[in-house]
Enzyme design. Structure first.
Site, PDB file in Angstrom:
ATOM      1  N   ASP A 322      24.711  56.818  15.396  1.00  0.00           N
ATOM      2  CA  ASP A 322      25.875  55.937  15.764  1.00  0.00           C
ATOM      3  C   ASP A 322      27.015  56.952  16.751  1.00  0.00           C
ATOM      4  O   ASP A 322      26.848  58.178  16.449  1.00  0.00           O
ATOM      5  CB  ASP A 322      26.629  55.546  14.407  1.00  0.00           C
ATOM      6  N   GLU A 323      27.961  56.262  17.503  1.00  0.00           N
ATOM      7  CA  GLU A 323      29.014  57.132  17.924  1.00  0.00           C
ATOM      8  C   GLU A 323      28.834  58.518  18.571  1.00  0.00           C
ATOM      9  O   GLU A 323      28.980  59.465  18.358  1.00  0.00           O
ATOM     10  CB  GLU A 323      29.977  57.532  16.473  1.00  0.00           C
ATOM     11  N   ILE A 324      27.962  58.113  19.710  1.00  0.00           N
ATOM     12  CA  ILE A 324      27.689  58.955  20.423  1.00  0.00           C
ATOM     13  C   ILE A 324      28.893  59.051  21.513  1.00  0.00           C
ATOM     14  O   ILE A 324      29.104  58.079  22.051  1.00  0.00           O
ATOM     15  CB  ILE A 324      26.316  58.810  21.258  1.00  0.00           C
TER      16      ILE A 324
END
Lengths: 566, 566
Positions: A322-324
């Site tokens: 998640d959340e790159i």
């Protein structure tokens, strides 16, 4: 003014007067509310099974010591019949392992008179569910048990989880064990352990000991292999799977203690002064992404995957993703030159996935990723790289819309919508020096600094339908749901009240749903049962939050509202 | 991208690297951060005083056993000088009782070398404040103490309170004692005990024993006269006043168990179906107002006032008087005929006040009322009946506006603005059968069912200025502030995390303010100190909430935001 007498009658009529259960079984027949004494020599007879035998002994002890005193006196007739001497457990398939989709059904019969109750289950895990139900049917001192009751029970959803983040703040093993015990009492079956993140790397991996040695909060804040075995064993004894998550490639700042060379943007300030939000280096303080262009990254990843799949027997492996954040990769010279040659950040992620996913699959695992890997607006991979037969996507953004997107693309999904299932929300912001709070007193307080505010009440959780707006076919891909506790603003001191009884609300929705036989949402009746259940959990050592003043419990129906919300 | 090195330097520069004290003293001079060992035979010498003596022994024990391990290693030079042998306390006025406005100033001197520290205070209560400061300057194992330090300290506001509602849910005496202890450690000085309400009447009054016998949640949920003495005594040993509130004439449903004849609309459903909100019978479930037209009401009230003023020595008496709801009085036949003879509900309230206020004043008490008695839009009394020299008004609505209204009318005020100081807010609704939660998943969640949502974060509390927009003369009438914990959704299981460390934020704002010497809000530095203080409170047995991940504590400044809030 309306006649209050009429109103009161109406309210009392909807209240359950017998013993209350949580989660409510799918079918429970108890035509005459009677009870029979539990014999002082009451015994549970069960076929030998490594884990069920432990559970049966545990329940026997709990049943004989709990002495639950219901808050509302039960309207149950005590029979003069013989006391109940035994509960006989029969398991059809003793070999079935605890795995996703295992049969958890059971039927429990406690005769009106006669000294034997029977619990028949397809598997040892179903028998554990039935033991919990049996235990909830016992109360009082001296103990009595509901009699003339037939329960036939099985879950709606196969995946019923609670996630705990042990990276942002550390939890002792005993906190995790207590949580697994409470989960089992709520018929949850997956403890999703978000072990690592940018903040700390608490798990000691035999092949990569430096990750914890240099990435944990200190030697007293680590999980040793022995701790992990103990937690997994405890899970098995409670019918709760332990699903490990090693989040990558983002949320990996803590790896830089051991391997600074494989982590981009590590130890940098998360959102530099003067830069736009789009140019931040992390979704929140604590920077660092694994570098997909450094071969060393994959050496470390393979060791991590080897150790984790060795230590955790579950057939699922949660790989995070998640959340790159573009800014973190862009801070790296290797990445910069890659981009200069017309490479894209999504291609970098694909490189990472191509270099890790097959390896995890080779360990006979089904891989769970957060939805971002497919749905992120900036950096994502093509779905062709994520085979639907091997990959499950875990949804958290955008409510039912993302669930729909994921299942309509053919993916099995686990639902953890932040709008409903994020238990950390609504407690403010942890950022320091936050001028958001330096406002004149008339400024709108808005969300009070919590991005996912408001606080998710038990009712919000209870009322959410994870298959909302899905076709019948799509709904089949929804494996279940999971309540999530991120630990920016939580640690052992507040673990219990953050989780309970709100996770209990989820437990019932996923087990038997939130509607009665007439299809009506049973939120009013659930309030009364949840009060009992909350106090029962407190008595069992779980510090669950109250949901009403005691006065409401003593005066059934009087704290209701009968006005439709406008 | 901005240069992160520059940013980091900036951030580190603002961080206090020494031992932190909460609340921050008004003046603290510690030119060279050194420390000296605390002698194993360290003693505290003090003049004999019944309460100070107990406090001294308590602090001596704490100082020798706490062994506080700071989260961030303090940058303090250990001296090679002699260890500290003694703290010598001098009190100028040993006779001053613990009362509103008592002098709490102290000065503490710990020499750079030399074996005696000195604590000089005007009163024993100031000495207790100084002892707490001294205890916070000790850390480590073996214990060390800051050396070469000079603290001169006194509070900004004389009234610094915490309110606990023990009617909606009951708290054990030990919970109250733990709360008073934590208050004292935060230099808070008034425990405002909202003892009774509609839901239960837990205090056993010798002249009116039936009120508790028939109005409490049960014999195990009562405060006996011995319990009350113990709590008051404990308060005196900690420099914390115990201010009792007997809320009347509304919020008195629980009185109807003993005296149904003096309570209007008792045991009725709070908001009848089909009626408008304006016609509700109570502000929330739990109906009942004392009937001003029944002479028996005043007989009971006099006994209650007699007993309460007998049991509670404090010179303030909180008489409640909030949320009088027209529908409840109107439900009574006596009131109905009074109204048909052109009487008004406000006249009824005036009658109640005229029949009770002089009696309380005759017991040498200053009376505190909630602001409603003057500011309610429906039912209120004329200011001429509320002499400003004897009446204090506690404000809770409408932020700074109501504070301004009260002080500009000449009343001394205690500020408990629900927008900033209500610690129960933001945790949803306790109403059963609430269709507000039966909405489509795309419905705006608003405040999540909490009328006063969002949750009041420590930062909101810390930043609120209770003298906002007041003239200098008006500001003098603001006695102080108080955080309030209403117990619809709280009970002993969640007491500590609901109160702490948010009440600590109030404690500092009221003791030494929220601005540094340059007049700048010190919320960034406060974050770091509050992390330490929270950790220290946890070590002392108070289950305070965390305010940041441990990573933020280990990496000072890195969890800040340097972007102004837009």
């Amino acid at each position: 003014m309306a006649n209050p007498t009429v109103i009161l009658l109406f309210i009392f009529a909807v209240r359950c007067r017998g013993i209350s259960m949580w989660p409510q079984p799918r079918t429970m027949s108890w035509p005459v509310h009677s009870a029979t004494p539990l014999s002082p020599s009451f015994a549970i007879s069960s076929p030998y099974h490594r884990y069920l035998s432990v559970a049966a002994n545990r329940y026997l002890k709990l049943i004989k010591t709990e002495n639950y005193h219901p808050l509302v006196p039960q309207k149950v007739n005590l029979t003069n019949g013989p006391s109940l001497q035994t509960l006989i457990i029969t398991v059809n398939n003793l070999a079935a392992p605890l795995t996703h989709g295992v049969n958890e059904s059971y039927s429990l019969s406690i005769p009106m008179s006669g000294n034997r109750a029977t619990l028949i289950a397809e598997t040892a895990w179903g028998a554990m569910r039935g033991l919990e139900t049996f235990r909830q049917l016992v109360w009082g001192k001296p103990r009595r048990v509901a009699a003339g009751v037939e329960v036939v029970d099985w879950p709606i959803y196969a995946y019923r989880g609670v996630m705990l983040d042990t990276s942002r703040n550390y939890y002792d093993v005993k906190d995790i064990l207590r949580t697994i015990g409470a989960m089992s009492a709520n018929k949850f079956n997956v403890f999703h352990w978000h072990i690592t993140d940018a903040e700390s790397f608490p798990v000691v991996l035999p092949s990569e000991p430096d990750l914890a040695a240099k990435g944990s909060y200190g030697s007293e804040f680590q999980y040793s292999p022995a701790d992990i075995s103990r937690i997994i064993e405890y899970g098995l004894q409670h019918g709760v799977r332990v699903l490990p998550e090693i989040n990558a490639p983002a949320h990996t700042g803590s790896w830089a203690g051991a391997y600074p060379e494989i982590v981009t943007c590590s130890n940098m300030f998360w959102w530099p002064a003067g830069s736009n939000w789009a140019d931040r280096l992390a979704s929140q303080p604590g920077t660092g992404h694994l570098n997909p262009l450094n071969p060393k990254t994959y050496q470390v990843m393979k060791n991590v995957i080897d150790d984790v799949t060795e230590m955790f027997p579950d057939s699922f492996y949660h790989a995070g993703a998640d959340e790159i954040i573009p800014g973190c990769w862009k801070a790296d010279p290797l990445v910069q030159s890659y981009l200069a040659k017309n490479g894209t950040l999504s291609q970098l992620l694909e490189l990472f996935v191509k270099s890790t996913l097959p390896y995890i699959l080779s360990q006979n695992r089904t891989v769970v990723y957060w939805e971002d890997i497919l749905l992120d607006s900036n950096i994502k991979v093509r779905s062709s790289l994520l085979p639907t037969e091997h990959v499950i996507l875990h949804t958290w953004g955008n409510g039912p819309n993302n669930t729909k997107k994921v299942v309509s693309s053919g993916y099995r999904t686990i639902v953890s919508s932040s709008d409903f299932y994020f238990l950390d929300c609504g407690h403010g912001s942890f950022l320091g020096n936050n001028s958001q709070y330096d406002q004149p007193p008339f400024a709108d307080q808005g969300k009070g600094g919590s991005w996912c505010s408001p606080f998710k009440t038990w009712q919000m959780i209870y009322n959410y339908d994870i298959a909302y707006n899905l076709t019948e076919e799509e709904a089949k891909l929804v494996l279940g749901g999971e309540a999530v506790l991120w630990s920016e603003l939580a640690d052992p001191e507040v673990l219990d009240p953050r989780l309970w009884p709100r996770a209990s609300a989820l437990a019932e929705v996923l087990w038997s749903g939130n509607r009665d036989e007439m299809g009506k949402k049973r939120y009013a009746a659930a309030t009364d049962r949840l009060n009992e259940w909350r106090y029962r959990m407190v008595g069992r050592g779980v510090r669950a939050e109250p949901i009403q003043p005691r006065w409401c419990i003593n005066n059934p129906g009087m704290c209701n509202t009968v006005h439709p919300f406008t």
